[in-house]
Design an enzyme around this catalytic site. Structure first.
Site, PDB file in Angstrom:
ATOM      1  N   ASP A  66       0.925  -1.324  -0.020  1.00  0.00           N
ATOM      2  CA  ASP A  66      -0.216   0.025  -0.047  1.00  0.00           C
ATOM      3  C   ASP A  66       0.874   1.205  -0.034  1.00  0.00           C
ATOM      4  OD1 ASP A  66       0.999  -0.426   2.634  1.00  0.00           O
ATOM      5  OD2 ASP A  66      -1.042  -0.714   3.517  1.00  0.00           O
ATOM      6  N   GLU A 139      -9.472  -1.503   5.633  1.00  0.00           N
ATOM      7  CA  GLU A 139     -10.038  -1.007   6.706  1.00  0.00           C
ATOM      8  C   GLU A 139     -11.447  -1.972   7.175  1.00  0.00           C
ATOM      9  OE1 GLU A 139      -8.626   0.704   8.893  1.00  0.00           O
ATOM     10  OE2 GLU A 139      -7.976   2.844   8.024  1.00  0.00           O
TER      11      GLU A 139
HETATM   12  C1  GLP Z   1      -0.401   0.623   8.403  1.00  0.00           C
HETATM   13  C2  GLP Z   1      -0.139  -0.224   7.067  1.00  0.00           C
HETATM   14  C3  GLP Z   1      -0.463  -1.601   7.529  1.00  0.00           C
HETATM   15  C4  GLP Z   1       0.577  -1.940   8.630  1.00  0.00           C
HETATM   16  C5  GLP Z   1       0.009  -1.238   9.983  1.00  0.00           C
HETATM   17  C6  GLP Z   1       0.850  -1.553  11.281  1.00  0.00           C
HETATM   18  O1  GLP Z   1      -1.661   1.020   8.647  1.00  0.00           O
HETATM   19  N1  GLP Z   1      -0.936   0.262   6.145  1.00  0.00           N
HETATM   20  O2  GLP Z   1       0.102  -2.256   6.138  1.00  0.00           O
HETATM   21  O3  GLP Z   1       0.330  -3.286   9.182  1.00  0.00           O
HETATM   22  O4  GLP Z   1       0.248   0.130   9.426  1.00  0.00           O
HETATM   23  O5  GLP Z   1       1.827  -0.673  11.638  1.00  0.00           O
HETATM   24  P1  GLP Z   1       2.920  -1.044  12.629  1.00  0.00           P
HETATM   25  O6  GLP Z   1       3.720  -2.209  12.233  1.00  0.00           O
HETATM   26  O7  GLP Z   1       3.670   0.383  12.585  1.00  0.00           O
HETATM   27  O8  GLP Z   1       2.119  -1.347  13.650  1.00  0.00           O
END
Ligand code: GLP
Length: 234
Positions: A66, A139
């Protein structure tokens, strides 16, 4: 009850080590040609391990999950920047695919990305998880048959991700993301979740009930899911 492989580790470092071994095995047995990559704090120790190793990715094609809409790839807030900083500037890949959140025609950008995914079917998809159970930027409520698309971010996600935005740039309210169906097509899925903030999402997975309100639960229907976590559920 769905079956998946739950790997309990002591800490993120051990989780990164575990994922490293898994990847190494797949590379050495010539089963890994196309790799789906994730961003986020969770992935930092993971990529660190790869970078300091002699893993050879020269024959590996990658796809990132993404990207924010409207954030330039040169901005430290973009996922392109994250990938370059933590991995792409340090390891050579055969071909990398990143969604362009600055594309003039975002629908077209998504359609082309999905086409490339069909051309290079994913052998492994790495995933983190959002606190609200989102995977990539899918989401709660996202249709399970979604492919790569433009997604609206929830207030919860905006709030969680705001910690990264320490400059004047506004937190985008939209993103481009692989869909749930695009992710489910991967032959193998490895989800990594560290820390108490991910407990609610993982608890939903362990409950074993598939619901669109917790996108992570769709993974229960995947044939080859591994979850690496330092959380205890006893
Ligand atoms: C974002 C990304 C996700 C990811 C999530 C968790 O929202 N779009 O792909 O899994 O963050 O991030 P973190 O690893 O910083 O908790």
């Amino acid at each position: 009850m769905s079956m998946f492989n739950l790997v309990k580790v002591a800490n993120p470092e051990e989780g990164a080590q575990n994922l490293f071994q898994l990847l190494k095995k797949e590379l050495e047995s010539d089963r890994l040609h196309v790799l789906g990559l994730a961003t986020g704090g969770t992935m930092i120790p993971v990529y660190e391990k790869w970078v300091e190793s002699d893993l050879d990715f020269k024959n590996v094609v990658t796809f990132n999950l993404d990207e924010y809409v409207g954030i330039h790839a040169d901005s430290p807030n973009s996922y392109a920047y994250f990938m370059n900083e933590h991995l792409f500037s340090k390891k050579t890949f055969r071909k990398i695919h990143l969604l362009n959140g600055m594309a003039a025609d975002l629908e077209k950008e998504c359609a082309q990305y999905e086409e490339s995914l069909q051309q290079y079917p994913l052998d492994i998809q790495l995933l983190g998880v959002g606190e609200n159970g989102h995977i990539a930027f899918n989401e709660p409520g996202t249709p399970f048959d979604s492919v790569t698309h433009v997604a609206k971010l929830t207030d919860s996600t905006l709030h969680v991700n705001s910690r990264f935005f320490d400059n004047d740039e506004e937190i985008p309210h939209t993103a481009v993301t692989m869909g749930i169906a695009s992710i489910m097509q991967a032959k193998k899925i490895v989800l990594v979740a560290f820390g108490e903030k991910k407990r609610a999402a993982l608890a939903k997975l362990l409950e074993g009930h598939v619901t669109a309100e917790w996108p992570i639960t769709k993974l229960l229907q995947h044939k080859d899911l591994t979850v690496i976590t330092d959380l205890n559920f006893d």
